[in-house]
Write a protein that holds these residues in place. Structure first.
Motif, mmCIF file in Angstrom:
data_model
loop_
_atom_site.group_PDB
_atom_site.id
_atom_site.type_symbol
_atom_site.label_atom_id
_atom_site.label_comp_id
_atom_site.label_asym_id
_atom_site.label_seq_id
_atom_site.Cartn_x
_atom_site.Cartn_y
_atom_site.Cartn_z
ATOM 1 N N LEU A 72 0.854 -1.193 0.000
ATOM 2 C CA LEU A 72 0.000 0.000 0.000
ATOM 3 C C LEU A 72 0.887 1.240 0.000
ATOM 4 N N VAL A 73 0.654 2.126 -0.975
ATOM 5 C CA VAL A 73 1.349 3.416 -0.994
ATOM 6 C C VAL A 73 0.299 4.497 -0.796
ATOM 7 N N ASN A 122 10.058 -3.795 -9.544
ATOM 8 C CA ASN A 122 10.712 -4.842 -8.755
ATOM 9 C C ASN A 122 9.783 -6.014 -8.438
ATOM 10 N N GLY A 123 8.697 -6.137 -9.185
ATOM 11 C CA GLY A 123 7.858 -7.325 -9.087
ATOM 12 C C GLY A 123 6.754 -7.271 -8.050
ATOM 13 N N TYR A 124 6.557 -6.121 -7.417
ATOM 14 C CA TYR A 124 5.469 -5.991 -6.445
ATOM 15 C C TYR A 124 4.173 -5.568 -7.150
ATOM 16 N N GLU A 125 3.047 -5.809 -6.483
ATOM 17 C CA GLU A 125 1.801 -5.163 -6.880
ATOM 18 C C GLU A 125 1.557 -4.030 -5.892
ATOM 19 N N VAL A 126 0.837 -3.004 -6.349
ATOM 20 C CA VAL A 126 0.672 -1.810 -5.522
ATOM 21 C C VAL A 126 -0.798 -1.435 -5.414
ATOM 22 N N ILE A 127 -1.213 -1.100 -4.203
ATOM 23 C CA ILE A 127 -2.479 -0.368 -4.036
ATOM 24 C C ILE A 127 -2.090 1.059 -3.682
ATOM 25 N N SER A 128 -2.503 1.996 -4.529
ATOM 26 C CA SER A 128 -2.184 3.407 -4.307
ATOM 27 C C SER A 128 -3.457 4.113 -3.861
ATOM 28 N N VAL A 129 -3.335 4.927 -2.808
ATOM 29 C CA VAL A 129 -4.488 5.667 -2.293
ATOM 30 C C VAL A 129 -4.155 7.155 -2.275
ATOM 31 N N ASN A 173 -0.351 -3.335 -12.702
ATOM 32 C CA ASN A 173 -0.017 -3.775 -11.344
ATOM 33 C C ASN A 173 -0.169 -2.668 -10.297
ATOM 34 N N ILE A 174 -0.692 -1.510 -10.732
ATOM 35 C CA ILE A 174 -0.995 -0.436 -9.767
ATOM 36 C C ILE A 174 -2.505 -0.244 -9.711
ATOM 37 N N ASP A 187 1.024 -6.438 2.214
ATOM 38 C CA ASP A 187 2.260 -7.002 2.786
ATOM 39 C C ASP A 187 3.230 -5.922 3.253
ATOM 40 N N GLY A 188 2.830 -4.659 3.131
ATOM 41 C CA GLY A 188 3.696 -3.566 3.577
ATOM 42 C C GLY A 188 3.029 -2.235 3.262
ATOM 43 N N VAL A 189 3.469 -1.183 3.967
ATOM 44 C CA VAL A 189 2.890 0.153 3.761
ATOM 45 C C VAL A 189 4.012 1.169 3.605
#
Ligand SMILES: NC(=O)c1ccc[n+]([C@@H]2O[C@H](COP(=O)([O-])OP(=O)(O)OC[C@H]3O[C@@H](n4cnc5c(N)ncnc54)[C@H](O)[C@@H]3O)[C@@H](O)[C@H]2O)c1
Length: 348
Positions: free
Chosen positions: A6-7, A25-32, A59-60, A80-82
């Motif tokens: 989460l960003v 770098n292979g992550y998926e992102v939830i952007s708010v 992936n965003i 998995d992280g913020v």
């Protein structure tokens, strides 16, 4: 399956750079992001445009919402992280709107920490703090003019201020207080509730994605005035004040390293360091070189709690993250800003 990060403030300067680097770098992102920046600074500062140009990736998952919304709990529970970058980010603006500044910067951060503690307490949490947590303390040291800049009289400060600088009993602006408060909550949640949370205290972050407004991010604003021929006002210190500048991508790279190797409860001063330090007067020559235009300027009143000299001592962050290094130098940064602004002005 890829990890999801989460960003918050994903449309902003730092947030958008984090989103892009994470995906690379292979992550998926939830952007708010709720585009509050447009309300705070007006159209020129809006980050909706950034989202439209920089967050278009399968992936965003970009969501237009407030970090204080109740639905954030479910999002935090699922990731998995913020990386928490959403903020009211301007210290002069906070003087006009201290209550909203508090609500976004303190309550917004506390809500996120609570969501992590309650639903997902073993994920890493990055907080984008600021060197304004130190308030006016850097101004309590003595400086002298050396060429076109101030330098500290005490030579032990040559490489900059480290994290031992005190934060209280001085003036900060409401922004400095709200960020210091959020910074202390992050440290407290790391120690009291064992969260993998840490604070990164920056000075001047910039890059091509930075929006050019007078009250936040001076670098693109100065370049824009050079390109448009408008007059700049220098508030205090006759332009001898020193800043250390870091590209948002270098910062995003550091945050990624934190996510992969968290050091709970730590605070880090992060900036361009001595090598990327520059006074406002020195920046005029660089901007003229990069744009071909000279800046015309006048002097205004000094801003409250504005630093006379700031360089971040990078020793601690370098020792904890030895693989990390700042990669953009000042010329590359200002060239990227000038290119981005030329494009924007051409399409306006
Ligand atoms: N830019 C700098 O020089 C600098 C220096 C030190 C610290 N910081 C800190 O780094 C972080 C990122 O800064 P930036 O320059 O990318 O700022 P930015 O303004 O470009 O990005 C912040 C984003 O947060 C969004 N936002 C604000 N309130 C929100 C809310 N309630 N809900 C959802 N989204 C919201 C804004 O719309 C904006 O897009 C901030 O926390 C700031 O305090 C920035």
């Amino acid at each position: 399956m890829s990890e999801v990060i989460l960003v918050t403030g994903g449309a902003g300067l730092v947030g958008s750079e984090c989103c892009r680097l994470l995906v690379e770098n292979g992550y998926e992102v939830i952007s708010v992001d709720n585009y509050a920046r447009g309300d705070i600074f007006g159209a020129a500062g809006d980050t909706e445009r950034t989202a439209e140009t920089r967050l278009l990736d399968e992936n965003i998952d970009h969501r237009v919402m407030d970090i204080r919304d109740d639905e954030m709990e479910d999002i935090v529970a699922s990731v998995d992280g913020v990386i928490h970058t959403a903020a009211q980010p301007s210290h002069p603006k906070s003087i006009e709107m201290p209550v909203e500044d508090f609500d976004i910067n303190v309550r917004g951060t506390l809500d996120l920490l609570e969501a992590v503690r309650t639903h997902n307490d073993d994920i890493p949490f990055v907080f984008t703090s600021t060197n304004k947590v130190y308030g006016e303390v850097p101004n309590f040291f003595s400086y002298e003019k050396v060429g076109e800049r101030f330098e500290p009289v005490d030579e032990t400060l040559f490489e900059g201020f480290d994290e031992s600088l005190r934060i209280d009993q001085n003036m900060h602006t409401p922004f400095g207080v709200s960020k210091a408060s959020a910074d202390l909550y992050v440290q407290e949640y790391a120690r009291m509730y064992d969260l993998d949370a840490a604070c990164f205290r920056m000075g001047c972050i910039t890059g091509g994605a930075a929006r050019a407004v007078e009250l936040h991010n001076w670098e693109p604003y100065f370049v824009k005035l050079a390109l448009t021929g408008e007059e700049l006002t220098i508030y205090g210190y006759e332009g001898y004040q020193v800043r250390d500048v870091i590209h948002a991508r270098d910062l995003a790279d550091l945050f990624l390293r934190y996510l992969e190797n968290p050091r709970p409860g730590e605070v880090y001063n992060v900036g361009g360091g001595r090598e990327n330090s520059i006074s406002l007067r020195e920046s005029f020559d660089l901007i003229e070189d990069v744009t071909g235009n000279s800046l015309s300027y006048t002097y205004g009143d000094q801003r409250k709690a504005d630093h006379q000299w700031w360089i971040s001592d990078l020793s601690k962050v370098r020792s904890h993250y030895p693989g990390w290094e700042r990669s953009y130098d000042l010329r590359e940064i200002f060239e990227e800003i000038a290119d981005a602004l030329r494009n924007e002005l051409d399409t306006a």
